[in-house]
Each structure stands twice: as structure tokens, then as C-alpha cells.
Design an enzyme around this catalytic site. Structure first.
Site, PDB file in Angstrom:
ATOM      1  N   GLN A  94      84.092 -35.376 -41.239  1.00 47.84           N
ATOM      2  CA  GLN A  94      83.020 -35.792 -40.323  1.00 47.84           C
ATOM      3  C   GLN A  94      81.699 -35.904 -41.092  1.00 47.84           C
ATOM      4  OE1 GLN A  94      83.338 -36.399 -36.809  1.00 47.84           O
ATOM      5  NE2 GLN A  94      81.391 -37.358 -37.323  1.00 47.84           N
ATOM      6  N   CYS A 127      79.242 -36.162 -33.252  1.00 47.02           N
ATOM      7  CA  CYS A 127      80.555 -36.392 -33.865  1.00 47.02           C
ATOM      8  C   CYS A 127      81.590 -36.858 -32.852  1.00 47.02           C
ATOM      9  CB  CYS A 127      81.017 -35.113 -34.545  1.00 47.02           C
ATOM     10  SG  CYS A 127      81.142 -33.724 -33.416  1.00 47.02           S
ATOM     11  N   ASP A 166      76.097 -31.623 -31.024  1.00 44.81           N
ATOM     12  CA  ASP A 166      77.552 -31.493 -30.848  1.00 44.81           C
ATOM     13  C   ASP A 166      77.785 -30.643 -29.600  1.00 44.81           C
ATOM     14  OD1 ASP A 166      80.306 -31.488 -31.252  1.00 44.81           O
ATOM     15  OD2 ASP A 166      80.275 -29.974 -32.844  1.00 44.81           O
ATOM     16  N   ARG A 169      94.275 -29.824 -39.387  1.00 51.43           N
ATOM     17  CA  ARG A 169      93.235 -29.342 -38.458  1.00 51.43           C
ATOM     18  C   ARG A 169      93.694 -27.989 -37.962  1.00 51.43           C
ATOM     19  NH1 ARG A 169      90.106 -32.563 -33.776  1.00 51.43           N
ATOM     20  NH2 ARG A 169      88.995 -33.129 -35.665  1.00 51.43           N
ATOM     21  N   ARG A 226      84.505 -42.912 -39.733  1.00 56.50           N
ATOM     22  CA  ARG A 226      85.531 -41.951 -40.135  1.00 56.50           C
ATOM     23  C   ARG A 226      86.633 -42.658 -40.939  1.00 56.50           C
ATOM     24  NH1 ARG A 226      86.128 -37.180 -37.251  1.00 56.50           N
ATOM     25  NH2 ARG A 226      87.702 -36.790 -38.827  1.00 56.50           N
ATOM     26  N   HIS A 234      83.734 -29.207 -41.074  1.00 55.03           N
ATOM     27  CA  HIS A 234      84.400 -30.461 -40.706  1.00 55.03           C
ATOM     28  C   HIS A 234      83.970 -31.509 -41.741  1.00 55.03           C
ATOM     29  CE1 HIS A 234      86.432 -33.390 -38.441  1.00 55.03           C
ATOM     30  NE2 HIS A 234      85.730 -33.424 -37.327  1.00 55.03           N
TER      31      HIS A 234
HETATM   32  N1   CP Z   1      84.903 -36.004 -34.326  1.00 46.71           N
HETATM   33  C1   CP Z   1      86.195 -35.646 -34.318  1.00 46.71           C
HETATM   34  O1   CP Z   1      86.707 -35.006 -35.232  1.00 46.71           O
HETATM   35  O2   CP Z   1      86.896 -36.089 -33.238  1.00 46.71           O
HETATM   36  P1   CP Z   1      88.379 -35.658 -32.844  1.00 46.71           P
HETATM   37  O3   CP Z   1      88.324 -34.210 -32.461  1.00 46.71           O
HETATM   38  O4   CP Z   1      88.745 -36.546 -31.690  1.00 46.71           O
HETATM   39  O5   CP Z   1      89.257 -35.872 -34.030  1.00 46.71           O
HETATM   40  N1  NVA Z   2      82.528 -28.542 -32.960  1.00 44.26           N
HETATM   41  C1  NVA Z   2      83.586 -29.307 -32.357  1.00 44.26           C
HETATM   42  C2  NVA Z   2      83.826 -30.572 -33.109  1.00 44.26           C
HETATM   43  C3  NVA Z   2      84.870 -31.486 -32.537  1.00 44.26           C
HETATM   44  C4  NVA Z   2      85.116 -32.686 -33.365  1.00 44.26           C
HETATM   45  C5  NVA Z   2      84.850 -28.458 -32.289  1.00 44.26           C
HETATM   46  O1  NVA Z   2      85.150 -27.746 -33.256  1.00 44.26           O
HETATM   47  O2  NVA Z   2      85.521 -28.492 -31.259  1.00 44.26           O
END
Ligand code: CP
Ligand code: NVA
Length: 308
Positions: A132, A265, A225, A102, A293, A129
Site C-alpha cells: 500500500q 487506502c 484510514d 496477509r 496497487r 502494509h
Molecule cells: N487497501 C487494501 O489493502 O485493500 P484490501 O483490504 O481490499 O486488499
Molecule cells: N488498517 C486497515 C487497512 C485495510 C487495507 C486494516 O488493517 O484493516
């Protein structure tokens, strides 16, 4: 399949195959538990940002299938700071059997993949993502069935990383995809171009507009989101002035198809982008979506390890 960096790197058939495998592994998990298909394998999980779902679901996906996972925090790795991405990738390739990362910049997960001898999975970047998006598609298929071609998916809010992956999976599966976002917060044009190329082949219709009410007319799925993604925290106050008309609330949901499902998400900023009554109401599938997930990622890992 060497890496899983973007849904759009795959064909419709490959994505359908992954979703079928996810459904099969989910069934197996609830029936008698998963087989130890990841035995002897460890997933290194590099996190430059916080996480609940991604971290725990990847960890449990590995453990459920007889494997192991290692959490590598931003402070420990210092990706590209303490050590170059290329060196981190080559060192970790000798210790673990796959990496999940990430990152802030998408280019960093691309570089990890370039320099690793092992599969690399994108666990969220500023661009997309994809894990997701796969869990989202699994949830939509569970709700509407496999013959879901022609479904209307409406995304309301910030055209962000989650939008990109949802758009790509929708285009690949022949779903119509509409985005309503305020000016200045549009979906990534490069991602739209890629989606349009896919849509031209699958018959999916892509529409971009400003009006959330127009966007949800005849929607089977309303998706939203956060208004402020990780890494954009200094813009939060400004964004909170722009996004309120894009809140997914009971009124907006009442303007969609009567069987509409509401997705997010997570993490949700309740009563900002999504009201409490909708998040916890009869149309919401947000927790089923979060749980998926686990199953979607098992399928991705299984294909990358070539064990199913
Ligand atoms: N939806 C998602 O990726 O959640 P987290 O940021 O908690 O991993
Ligand atoms: N768009 C959000 C998604 C979190 C899972 C972010 O990038 O923070």
C-alpha cells in the site's frame, strides 16, 4: 532483494528505483500491454483476512505479465494452526515461485520468509502494509512530480499499519510526515524510531500531535484510514466514540493547502473517517491510488523475480 516485508528494509535509492520501474510498467501496460516477464511463475497468495484490492491486484499483476496466481484461503491453509508456518513455507517453496501473505501477526510473515526458499511479500500485517505504501508513493509522485522533496504528508486518524508504511516511505523520499491521532491510538513507537533514523539522513521532518486541524495546515496530502482495522472488530463501538473529531470532511480539507490531495487506502467507511463529498470530490485520488496497487506490485514482483 529476497523478500518484501517492510519499506524500511530498503534504501531511498532502492525505493526510488522500484517507483521508477512501477511508472515504466504502468506506461507499458496502457500502451501495448506488459511483456510476459512472469511467464512460468505462479504467486501463492495466503490470506488470513478479507481483501479486494490486494487479492485482485496481485492476481492481475501476475496475469498481465504472463504468470499465474493461486488464492489460498484461511480455511484451506490454517497457517500455524493446521500446520506450522515453517512447514507451510517449506512445502509451498516447492510448488510456487513466490508467496504473498496477509496475516494478523507481523511475526508470521517474517517466519514465512525465514523458512521459504522463495520470495515472500507482506500483503498487510498488524504492523505495516508496505505494498500500500508503495502505491501511495507512486500516486503522490504522479500528482506532485519526482522533485517532491519537502512535501507535507498529514495522516489523520488511527496510527495503524497503513500509517507505518506511509511514514517509512515518506521518510525515505524526504517528505515531511505529520500524524494527528487521539491518545491511545498513536503510531507504533518502534516504527517511529526506524522512521526517525531514516529522516535524520533524508531531511524529512516527523511530527506527532493530537489536533487534526493543526496537522493539516499547509498539508499537500491528507491521508486517513479506517478507525477499526481488521482484527479489532470488537473495539469498533468504543472507537466510534473516540474518532469523530478526526473525520476527514470538507471543513478539514479547506484548512489544508489549496491543491491538497485526499488519500485513503480503502475500504472506506464512508461518513465515518471520510465523508462522501470529500471521497468523491475534486481533491480525492482514492481510486487512482487503488489502481496504482497493480503497477507498484508489478515492480516489486519484477525485482524479486529479478526479471526487470
Ligand atoms: N487497501 C487494501 O489493502 O485493500 P484490501 O483490504 O481490499 O486488499
Ligand atoms: N488498517 C486497515 C487497512 C485495510 C487495507 C486494516 O488493517 O484493516
Amino acid at each position: 532483494m529476497k523478500d518484501f516485508l517492510a519499506i524500511s528494509d530498503y534504501t531511498s535509492d532502492e525505493i526510488k528505483d522500484l517507483l521508477d520501474l512501477a511508472a515504466k510498467l504502468k506506461k507499458q501496460y496502457f500502451k501495448k500491454g506488459n511483456k510476459a516477464i512472469f511467464k512460468g511463475k505462479t504467486l501463492g497468495m495466503i490470506f488470513q483476512k478479507p481483501s479486494l484490492r490486494t487479492r485482485i491486484s496481485f492476481d492481475m499483476a501476475m496475469r498481465n505479465c504472463g504468470g499465474d496466481a493461486l488464492y489460498l484461503s484461511p480455511a484451506e491453509i490454517g497457517l500455524g494452526k493446521r500446520e506450522s508456518i515453517a512447514d507451510v513455507a517449506r512445502v509451498l517453496s516447492g510448488y510456487v515461485q513466490a508467496l504473498m501473505a496477509r496475516v494478523f501477526e507481523h511475526e508470521h510473515v517474517v517466519q514465512l520468509a525465514q523458512w521459504s526458499d522463495i520470495p515472500v511479500i507482506n500483503g498487510l500485517s498488524d504492523y505495516n502494509h508496505p505494498c500500500q505504501g508503495m502505491a501511495d508513493a507512486l500516486t503522490i509522485i504522479e500528482k506532485f512530480g519526482k522533485k517532491s522533496k519537502g512535501l507535507n504528508i498529514s495522516y489523520v486518524g488511527d496510527g495503524n499499519n497503513v500509517t507505518t508504511s506511509l511514514m517509512h516511505v515518506s521518510a525515505l523520499l524526504g517528505w515531511n510526515f505529520t500524524v494527528a491521532s487521539p491518545e491511545g491510538y498513536d503510531t507504533n513507537p518502534k516504527a517511529i524510531e526506524i522512521a526517525q533514523d531514516i529522516a535524520n539522513k533524508t531531511g524529512s521532518k516527523l511530527t506527532f500531535m493530537r489536533d487534526p486541524h493543526e496537522a493539516v495546515k499547509s498539508a499537500h496530502v491528507i491521508y486517513t484510514d479506517t478507525w477499526t482495522s481488521m482484527g479489532q472488530e470488537e473495539e469498533a463501538a468504543k472507537r466510534e466514540l473516540v474518532f469523530p473529531p478526526y473525520q476527514v470532511n470538507a471543513k478539514l480539507v479547506s484548512e489544508a493547502d489549496k491543491d491538497v490531495i485526499v488519500m485513503h487506502c480503502l475500504p472506506a467507511h464512508r461518513n465515518y473517517e471520510l465523508t462522501d463529498d470529500v471521497a468523491d470530490g475534486e481533491h480525492s485520488v482514492i481510486f487512482q491510488q487503488a489502481h496504482n496497487r497493480l503497477h507498484a506490485q508489478k515492480a516489486i514482483l519484477a525485482r524479486l523475480f529479478d526479471v526487470a
